[in-house]
Design an enzyme around this catalytic site. Sequence first.
Site, PDB file in Angstrom:
ATOM      1  N   TYR A 101      10.596 -27.272 -27.357  1.00  0.00           N
ATOM      2  CA  TYR A 101       9.406 -26.803 -28.076  1.00  0.00           C
ATOM      3  C   TYR A 101       9.766 -25.865 -29.230  1.00  0.00           C
ATOM      4  CZ  TYR A 101       5.083 -24.379 -29.171  1.00  0.00           C
ATOM      5  OH  TYR A 101       4.024 -23.834 -29.845  1.00  0.00           O
ATOM      6  N   ASP A 108       2.883 -31.957 -24.233  1.00  0.00           N
ATOM      7  CA  ASP A 108       1.569 -32.165 -24.826  1.00  0.00           C
ATOM      8  C   ASP A 108       1.562 -31.881 -26.326  1.00  0.00           C
ATOM      9  OD1 ASP A 108       0.247 -29.055 -24.963  1.00  0.00           O
ATOM     10  OD2 ASP A 108       1.875 -29.382 -23.562  1.00  0.00           O
ATOM     11  N   LYS A 130       1.650 -30.666 -15.121  1.00  0.00           N
ATOM     12  CA  LYS A 130       0.645 -29.872 -15.824  1.00  0.00           C
ATOM     13  C   LYS A 130      -0.113 -30.777 -16.787  1.00  0.00           C
ATOM     14  CE  LYS A 130      -0.005 -25.873 -18.810  1.00  0.00           C
ATOM     15  NZ  LYS A 130       0.664 -24.944 -19.734  1.00  0.00           N
TER      16      LYS A 130
END
Length: 523
Positions: A268, A303, A375
Amino acid sequence: MTRAVKKLDLDPVTVRKARSLARKAGRPIVNLARQHTTVSVERAVLRLAGLTGADTEGIPWVNRLADTVRADVGLEHGLALPVWDALLRGEAEDLAVLAQKAASGSVTFRMPEGRDAVRARTAARKVAAAGLKRIDGRRRERDRLIKRHGDPEQRPWIYLIVATGDIYEDIPQAQAAAREGADIIAVIRSTGQSLLDYVPEGATREGFAGTYATQENFRLMRAALDDSSRELGRYVRLTNYASGLCMPEIATLAGLERLDMMLNDSMYGILFRDINPIRTFVDQRFSRQIHARAGIIINTGEDNYLTTADAVEAAHTVTVSQLLNEYFAKEAGLEDWQLGLGHAFEINPDLPDSFRLELAHAMLARQLFPNAPLKWMPPTRHMTGDVFRGYLLDGFFNLVGAMTGQGILLVGMMTEAVVTPWISDRDLALQNVRYVLGAAGNLHEDFRPEPNGFIATRARQVLGESVELLERIVDDGLLNAIGDGTFGLMRRPQDAGRGLDGVARKSPEYYNPAIELLEEGTR
């Protein structure tokens, strides 16, 4: 937390091949991480040893001490030997005084040799072991509180974000959210903190779109949620962010203050914060070793790829990232129950069969990682400002979570573009979750797609595309794949990005007592 039901006709040979390729792609990165250190890894050792506080300019003493040692002897040896050598030579009575003297230029560091090096190594290891013992104690404390108060009876756990910028405002909002049914409170960080090469000190009351991650803020929120746990009769978990330039330090502080979950994705920071890839991979390995020791569940960030790339075309990049995150996490010592691998409900709702596609992707993740608390992230990219449409989309998102047995469900807000929504919006969002889970929470037990229907076929397609991409990554190298924009369309070369100057290749004399102890598994 296990939902290990095989509902998709996935070829077990293909699944094994995908994991094998992920290992092959990840192994050179692990070797790279073992060969290097960073300023934040070294500062984490000082934090583990108990060094806290900051100077009048707000710069932490760990930074001041690390910068001086680095200027005198370099970073490639680690900080432990020169720092504890200085203490043993009588330069200062403790770390705090040594850091102050270092900042004023009244102490010079050296690399000890012979018996002096042995003494410094022994002293540093003893102090690091005491720090890890404190983390072990906080883990046992969590276990006792869960046993006393109990876990939420229903899964998935309901995860809600609080982020006012003011820790003293976050606390009552977090407690109110827990009373309304939230099982996990995430205190999102102030915008830009991931780019700070220091961890602020003390309680903070000014943050933009979030609250600063500091040890004192961790302590305050943990204590408040412990009060809520006693009140509600269930253990309320706390989440923050171990990412950015200070990932190892924040992970260490989280272990010391008994946080339960941490955002910790292997790529990320590289992709979305332009942090140097080598810096990130070195930092994430150490941080995950700390998380493993502390019993912290990590949340990964797949995500985010779907906020920049098309959620259908790029679905296989999410699966590839999940497989890589799994490999890196397990190599660092994390167990299946600690792998909150991320994925999201981000397909354009105007696309025909969008709901069926979301089901296929969620079921694929659930079957690939049956023992992980996945998640599940709510829609954001296609939230238009129409709150009625947004509320309906969130209901569909919650329904997919129920139908596929997700482990952690982040509550979607109908006012998604508002960083700090009205408390009434949160209440409505929690009502949405409670209704869907109450009405359909065990639907995953009954729902089975047709073996050769749309959902199963789509899942097999994504898995096949994932294998093809992993084969290319193995051939080209993961660092080159990141540089070419494979994930999230971001091109991040290995010789650029923020924090590169804080990376050093380890010398033969390198010593880090925390890494030594973590890899030994000493308790």
